[in-house]
Scaffold this motif. Sequence first.
Motif, mmCIF file in Angstrom:
data_model
loop_
_atom_site.group_PDB
_atom_site.id
_atom_site.type_symbol
_atom_site.label_atom_id
_atom_site.label_comp_id
_atom_site.label_asym_id
_atom_site.label_seq_id
_atom_site.Cartn_x
_atom_site.Cartn_y
_atom_site.Cartn_z
ATOM 1 N N GLY A 73 2.049 34.278 44.370
ATOM 2 C CA GLY A 73 1.471 34.454 45.469
ATOM 3 C C GLY A 73 0.155 34.063 45.411
ATOM 4 N N ARG A 74 0.157 32.816 44.422
ATOM 5 C CA ARG A 74 -1.339 32.271 44.329
ATOM 6 C C ARG A 74 -1.205 30.678 44.677
ATOM 7 N N THR A 126 6.894 36.971 47.495
ATOM 8 C CA THR A 126 6.009 36.719 46.194
ATOM 9 C C THR A 126 6.817 37.696 45.116
ATOM 10 N N GLY A 127 6.278 37.762 43.844
ATOM 11 C CA GLY A 127 6.775 38.639 43.017
ATOM 12 C C GLY A 127 5.658 39.474 42.479
ATOM 13 N N GLY A 164 -0.168 38.594 44.083
ATOM 14 C CA GLY A 164 -1.138 37.660 44.268
ATOM 15 C C GLY A 164 -2.070 37.845 45.353
ATOM 16 N N GLU A 165 -2.905 36.655 45.738
ATOM 17 C CA GLU A 165 -3.620 36.595 46.735
ATOM 18 C C GLU A 165 -3.006 36.834 48.205
ATOM 19 N N SER A 190 9.350 41.795 39.683
ATOM 20 C CA SER A 190 9.275 41.229 38.492
ATOM 21 C C SER A 190 8.412 40.118 38.280
ATOM 22 N N ASP A 191 7.955 39.671 36.922
ATOM 23 C CA ASP A 191 7.071 38.746 36.659
ATOM 24 C C ASP A 191 7.824 37.504 36.220
#
Length: 193
Positions: free
Chosen positions: A123-124, A146-147, A151-152, A165-166
């Motif tokens: 997300g960045r 994203t995950g 993120g942004e 999840s990461d």
Amino acid sequence: MTKQYIESEFSKALANFQKMQSDPALAAQIEAAVSLCVDALRKGRKIMFAGNGGSAADAQHWAGELVSRFYYDRPGLPGIALTTDTSILTAIGNDYGYDYVFARQVEALAQDGDVLVAISTSGRSKNILSALDACEKKGVKVIGFTGGQGGEMAHRCEICFRVPSDETPRIQEGHEFIGHLLCALIESAMFPR
């Protein structure tokens, strides 16, 4: 050792899909994303896709599902992967920098009412965030993938699918599943059998 690793990966993937399935908001998000895309297509607009690495492969894959077919034969739908034209990508990268490879294409190709499917596991991604800036200026709606926490991108998209999840592989597996659902549902809404 190999068998344990395989079993562990299956367990992690299944756990991630169970988290996705138990998310009460996910089905509503999918319905909203399908509606956004179908509305754009019915108004003669297009769906663009952008991402880096594995997400670029997803962008190309999903655009192909719309332009060609998914479950059955029907007329093609206007989908464009912004990840595929090496002359454009290298020209923009050389002249403006890699952060603008998608934004410049949005500036050149997008119309008010189009949709961008923006894919970034973190997300960045700077080039995706720059594309979102261009979308705001052009009146393009954004569906984000994203995950983790998103993120942004999390609050800059009309709809943002945040796979819980990461781990990049788990995020990408979730993206692929949701992307396939979108393609199938768009196809059936545009061309019901």
